[in-house]
Write a protein that holds these residues in place. Structure first.
Motif, PDB file in Angstrom:
ATOM      1  N   THR A  38     -21.398  -7.336  24.767  1.00  0.00           N
ATOM      2  CA  THR A  38     -21.119  -5.932  24.453  1.00  0.00           C
ATOM      3  C   THR A  38     -19.638  -5.591  24.501  1.00  0.00           C
ATOM      4  O   THR A  38     -19.244  -4.501  24.084  1.00  0.00           O
ATOM      5  CB  THR A  38     -21.869  -5.025  25.436  1.00  0.00           C
ATOM      6  N   GLY A  58     -23.758  -7.375  20.420  1.00  0.00           N
ATOM      7  CA  GLY A  58     -23.917  -6.155  21.191  1.00  0.00           C
ATOM      8  C   GLY A  58     -22.710  -5.247  21.036  1.00  0.00           C
ATOM      9  O   GLY A  58     -22.829  -4.020  21.047  1.00  0.00           O
ATOM     10  N   TRP A  59     -21.536  -5.860  20.872  1.00  0.00           N
ATOM     11  CA  TRP A  59     -20.302  -5.092  20.696  1.00  0.00           C
ATOM     12  C   TRP A  59     -20.375  -4.207  19.466  1.00  0.00           C
ATOM     13  O   TRP A  59     -20.060  -3.016  19.524  1.00  0.00           O
ATOM     14  CB  TRP A  59     -19.116  -6.058  20.587  1.00  0.00           C
ATOM     15  N   SER A  62     -23.347  -1.457  19.564  1.00  0.00           N
ATOM     16  CA  SER A  62     -23.113  -0.331  20.468  1.00  0.00           C
ATOM     17  C   SER A  62     -21.909   0.515  20.060  1.00  0.00           C
ATOM     18  O   SER A  62     -21.633   1.548  20.682  1.00  0.00           O
ATOM     19  CB  SER A  62     -22.908  -0.836  21.905  1.00  0.00           C
TER      20      SER A  62
END
Length: 207
Positions: A38, A58-59, A62
């Motif tokens: 993330t 995830g980065w 999100s």
């Protein structure tokens, strides 16, 4: 240096990555599907981001809607672009592969002097795109393959700083006139299928 890929799967408890300073390029799908990651720190040295390099991380997932940057490389706009006339951030160094590909609304874009590379198919099939404006003293060096093909561009001023233009970069556009500056050393196949082209002129100083 070039980050091609991560060998094997990252452990599930790895949630952050720091890309080594000095890295200039990240390859296609190099970090894709790393859903647990993330937080990614990108160095300012980064100049090229391949297709889907951070897809389904995830980065990215999100990241809030809006402009998405990996360091100083623009990945594109997440969500619907709110303004069809876009002005890029002043420190933007590169536009990633497929950043705006097939966008149905983008009509014009202002590119800052800091930009050095326009990625492969960055504006491919942006059929409403009619204007690209470069700020003075452009640093642009490379326009990658298919960057502007199938757009509605009628004119395009290639900055004097450009040294390479990839194949099909301007194919199937409505551009009437092209002037190739002195520093362009490679532009093979860049101007194919331009049915409305009236003149392609090469600088007399081009070797």
């Amino acid at each position: 240096s070039f980050l091609f890929d991560i060998k094997g799967d990252l452990p599930d408890d790895v949630t952050s990555l720091e890309i080594r300073d000095g890295t200039t390029a990240i390859g296609c799908r190099a970090l894709s599907y790393e859903a647990n990651v993330t937080d990614i720190s990108f160095p300012d040295s980064l100049k090229y981001l391949g297709e889907h390099a951070v897809y389904k991380t995830g980065w990215y997932e999100s990241h809030p809607d809006g402009w998405v940057y990996a360091g100083k490389v623009l990945l594109g706009y997440k969500g619907a672009i709110p303004d069809v006339n876009c002005v890029l951030r002043e420190d933007t160094k590169a536009i990633a592969d497929y950043a705006f590909s097939s966008d149905d609304y983008l009509k014009s874009i202002v590119i800052p002097a800091s930009l050095e590379e326009i990625g492969k198919s960055a504006f491919n099939s942006c059929q409403e795109l009619t204007e690209v404006v470069f700020e003075e003293d452009s640093s642009l060096r490379v326009i990658h393959s298919s960057a502007f093909n199938y757009t509605s561009l009628r004119e395009f001023d290639i900055p004097e700083s450009v040294v390479k233009i990839g194949s099909d970069a301007f194919s199937a556009t409505d551009i009437r006139y092209i002037f190739i500056p002195a520093n362009v050393l490679n532009c093979d196949g860049a101007f194919t299928d331009m049915e409305n082209a009236r003149s392609i002129e090469v600088s007399p100083e081009n070797p």
